[in-house]
Write a protein that holds these residues in place. Structure first.
Motif, PDB file in Angstrom:
ATOM      1  N   ASP A 183       2.008   6.106   3.613  1.00 52.64           N
ATOM      2  CA  ASP A 183       1.645   7.389   4.228  1.00 52.64           C
ATOM      3  C   ASP A 183       0.160   7.695   4.068  1.00 52.64           C
ATOM      4  OD1 ASP A 183       4.147   8.492   5.328  1.00 52.64           O
ATOM      5  OD2 ASP A 183       4.827   8.380   3.258  1.00 52.64           O
ATOM      6  N   GLN A 184      -0.377   7.359   2.906  1.00 49.26           N
ATOM      7  CA  GLN A 184      -1.801   7.606   2.697  1.00 49.26           C
ATOM      8  C   GLN A 184      -2.646   6.612   3.506  1.00 49.26           C
ATOM      9  OE1 GLN A 184       0.225   7.890  -0.717  1.00 49.26           O
ATOM     10  NE2 GLN A 184       0.595   9.521   0.724  1.00 49.26           N
ATOM     11  N   ALA A 198       0.835  -1.209   0.000  1.00 51.26           N
ATOM     12  CA  ALA A 198       0.000   0.000   0.000  1.00 51.26           C
ATOM     13  C   ALA A 198       0.864   1.252   0.000  1.00 51.26           C
ATOM     14  CB  ALA A 198      -0.892   0.009   1.238  1.00 51.26           C
ATOM     15  N   ALA A 199       0.253   2.361  -0.390  1.00 48.20           N
ATOM     16  CA  ALA A 199       0.898   3.673  -0.205  1.00 48.20           C
ATOM     17  C   ALA A 199       0.813   3.961   1.296  1.00 48.20           C
ATOM     18  CB  ALA A 199       0.163   4.738  -1.014  1.00 48.20           C
TER      19      ALA A 199
END
Lengths: 488, 305
Positions: free
Chosen positions: A283-284, A280-281
């Motif tokens: 930080d987001q 996953a990204a």
């Protein structure tokens, strides 16, 4: 650097208080019940105080409705149904709903401030989420009022009758909109019971109905505690009951309606899993965790209260989450910079604190941020537990506060098993950069709504509701019209 | 021209996916922070102390550079409570003039080099460009990456070039311009940031100011998160410099908010955060004068330099 004397010391620059002003309107000292288009005192003359949970000051005195008041309200709704509302064309009903939507927009600032004062939620959320969404629900359903034939092709849709609606304290005005807009759009009349800790915006909504010229008795609002709600549910004049709230009360309502022809929809608790995969990204995803559990102090039935994170990124996610949480500002709900407001009531605050203790007693490790909190009022710092097991109460039970339980998983199957291992089935979240994984997870979790790479997104056109002990029936979208019509 | 093109052996190209929708939402949420009164005044002064006051025109003259340097020292006539800016940023041939004009002040002289702004020259020329600027007295070098190599996927070559420019800088600080407006996606902004930091950048910088879009809040946020991850892994604090398209005081304050909430107060210093700008200071000065006097003043009361 060769020759320098520029500062290398970090500045402690921060944000000064930025309170939203509350002097552009005045609350009344007391509010009556809204029955048949007029504000009337409770038959018993009884009142209760509604307070600001951020400073424990009384905001207004509210009429406490008893059985006789409930009866009057249901009769007013019945009269309005028989004489006016059911006979009115969809187009005409739509006009009233449009008018209500526009007045909500016009009064948005006042409504947002009152919502924050009465319920403790930060003004950023009441201003940017609650009130705009409430208006959007009326606009959306206003559009359906004369198009019900298209919502159910090949069938003829007619209204059910009088709906008794009981709503919770976490999104007071938004829940009014979720309940009242589809009911009215479909030609039903309403008796609404708002929560006793947050009745103000429902009463301001009653004033809006007056201003919009809504025919008397189409919308009625009776205020009071659980006994008022129980009296409403027991009333034989109801054709339909809609309830949003705790699973325990939902079950009690279901029992009390057993054997009656009254229709029922329930939107109850949840214990959603928010699943973060290693691709996953991150930080987001961390931001998604924050939105999932700390939105509205965690007083959200679809909150992402269980975090399932893949073990290879667990440490990174936890470190980043801690760092991000230290920037959450807890305090005055009317300050525009506040991220987390006051806990809605003393009782709820105690309940959350009990769970914090239970979690630690069960052996989980508690993290809480260091931010200062005001002395008066009800507050809980943003918190999470690590080292939790599936059998812990903090994993199994809905806390309804800013408390997250973090577990790790190794494989997708393990994540799905843990996510589904709960009596609830309201919502869920998945974070991954891979589209195929999103589809696998969303098919694998039994929940009414699952967000992918986002969380807590709402739209009037999107149906919302649960499976299992999270209730049944849908609100919003075409699906949300169904509980308010008879099809033939 | 091919100097040593060996791929940097230590280059770690681990993917850090960036979700554009999530970035936009975070930017929007950060922008709802309300900065008022004392906090606004303090923030604007802090931001002014971080400005790299820039002139990068073909028509630059020694006179114009001297004038800019005076502005860098005295931002607004009659106000003694204002900081000096952090640096003046010029072309290499103007470095000597800027050094003379700023003599005795802590203000740094930054020079753009490496065939700024396009970088479309052989490495040897870029290195010579850098050495010249340093020899003229530049404290800081703002280099551009080879976007062509980067977009072609030749990351080793990009890294190698940065390493060699860093070496040519000697004691001068190196800021690496990614020219994000030419990179196309936030994922690439992230990758370019990672490569620059691993190759010896002291600062990473968004843009040359010659290409739009430049320092969008989305791009800045992605770069700040890359810096944060680099610090978590290596313990090294890399600086950040948004440049180009920062239109007004509010945008500048929003940058400070981002730095504060993504990297923390340790980065709120001109030694780790700079704002590249030429016209921006006047808007900040106008806001400061408004806070002082209660009224907005016309643009004619602020010097154009």
């Amino acid at each position: 650097m060769t020759e320098t004397s520029i500062s290398t010391k970090g500045s402690n620059w921060g944000y000064a208080p930025a309170p939203e002003s509350a002097d552009h309107f005045k609350l009344k000292e007391q509010y009556g019940l809204f029955i048949g288009g007029k504000f009337v005192p409770a038959g018993s003359g009884k009142r209760f105080a509604t307070i600001n949970p951020a400073n424990e000051k009384t905001l207004a005195q509210i009429a406490d409705a008893g059985e006789k008041d409930v009866d009057k309200a249901v009769k007013a709704a019945r009269t309005a149904y028989d004489k006016v509302w059911r006979k009115m064309s969809g187009r005409e009903r739509g006009k009233y709903l449009y008018r209500i939507a526009r007045i909500i927009q016009e009064k948005a600032r006042e409504l947002a401030v009152v919502e924050s004062m009465d319920g403790g939620k930060p003004i950023r959320e009441s201003r940017d989420v609650d009130i705009p969404l409430a208006a959007a629900h009326f606009f959306y359903h206003a559009g359906w009022a004369d198009k019900l034939g298209y919502a159910f092709p090949g069938k003829s849709a007619s209204p059910i009758g009088v709906a008794g609606q009981i709503i919770p304290w976490n999104f007071p005005l938004l829940m009014v909109a979720w309940k009242v807009a589809p009911a009215l759009a479909c030609g039903n009349t309403v008796v609404l019971k708002p929560a006793e800790t947050t009745p103000l915006t429902a009463l301001l909504f009653a004033e809006i109905c007056q201003e919009a010229g809504l025919p008397d008795g189409v919308f009625n609002c009776i205020t009071g505690a659980g006994s008022t709600g129980a009296a409403l549910v027991k009333h034989p004049g109801l054709d339909k009951v809609a309830f949003t709230g705790s699973t325990d009360v939902g079950k009690a309502i279901q029992k009390s309606l057993a054997g009656r022809s009254t229709k029922l929809t329930l939107e109850l608790g949840g214990k959603a899993a928010n699943i973060i995969f290693e691709d996953a990204a991150i930080d987001q995803a961390v931001e998604g965790i924050i939105n999932g559990i700390f939105f509205n102090q965690g007083h959200v039935c679809c909150a992402g209260s269980r975090l399932l994170v893949q073990e290879s990124v667990e440490q990174e996610v936890v470190e980043k989450l801690k760092a991000r949480m230290e920037h959450l500002i807890v305090g005055d709900p009317l300050d525009k910079n506040t991220d987390i407001g006051a806990i809605n009531s003393k009782a709820q605050c105690e309940r959350i604190r009990d769970y914090l203790k239970v979690g630690q007693d069960e052996g989980a490790e508690l993290f809480q941020t260091k931010c200062p909190v005001p002395e008066k009022g009800y507050w809980v710092r943003p918190s999470f537990f690590t080292k939790v097991a599936q059998s812990h109460r903090i994993v199994q039970e809905e806390i309804f506060g800013p408390v997250l339980a973090i577990q790790s998983f190794r494989t997708l199957d393990e994540a799905l098993e843990k996510a589904n291992n709960t009596p609830y089935g309201l919502s869920g979240g998945v974070w991954t950069d891979k589209g195929a994984k999103i589809f696998k997870v969303t098919r694998g979790i039994k929940a009414g709504v699952i967000w992918a790479n986002t969380f807590n997104k709402f739209d009037p056109s999107s149906p919302f509701g649960g499976y299992k002990e999270s209730g049944y029936g849908r609100e919003g979208g075409r699906h949300g019209l169904r509980p308010y019509v008879e099809l033939s | 021209m091919s100097s040593s093109l060996a791929v940097s052996t230590n280059l770690n190209l681990q993917a850090h996916p960036v979700d554009e929708v999530g970035i936009r939402e975070r930017v929007a949420r950060l922008a709802t922070r309300s900065i008022k009164k004392a906090s606004k005044v303090e923030g604007l002064k802090l931001a002014l102390s971080m400005v790299d006051l820039t002139t990068l025109e073909g028509a630059d003259t020694p006179g114009k550079v001297r004038q800019l340097c005076t502005k860098a020292i005295h931002l607004h006539s009659g106000r003694k409570d204002l900081p000096m800016v952090a640096a003046v940023c010029v072309y290499p041939t103007m470095v000597r003039i800027a050094r003379e004009a700023l003599q005795g002040t802590p203000i740094q002289v930054a020079a753009v080099a490496t065939a700024f702004p396009s970088g479309m020259n052989p490495l040897a020329v870029k290195l010579e460009d850098t050495r010249y600027a340093v020899a003229e007295g530049a404290h800081e070098i703002d280099m551009v990456i080879s976007r062509g190599d980067f977009l072609r996927g030749d990351y080793g070559r990009v890294a190698n070039e940065i390493e060699q420019v860093k070496e040519a800088c000697g004691k001068a600080h190196l800021k690496v311009i990614l020219e994000t407006g030419e990179l196309g996606t936030l994922d690439r902004v992230r990758l370019a940031s990672d490569i620059a930091m691993q190759s010896g950048a002291d600062f990473i910088k968004t843009s040359t100011g010659k290409i739009q879009p430049a320092a969008t809040p989305e791009v800045v946020l992605v770069m700040l998160q890359a810096i944060s991850d680099f610090y978590r892994k290596t313990g090294k604090r890399i600086g950040m410099k948004p440049a180009g398209g920062i239109a007004n005081a509010k945008a500048a304050l929003n940058l400070l908010i981002m730095v504060r909430e993504v990297l923390g107060p340790a980065w709120l210093t001109p030694s780790l955060f700079r704002i590249g700008a030429s016209k921006l200071p006047n808007d900040m000065l106008m806001q400061l004068e408004k806070e002082r006097t209660g009224v907005y003043q016309g643009l004619d009361y602020f010097s154009n330099d």
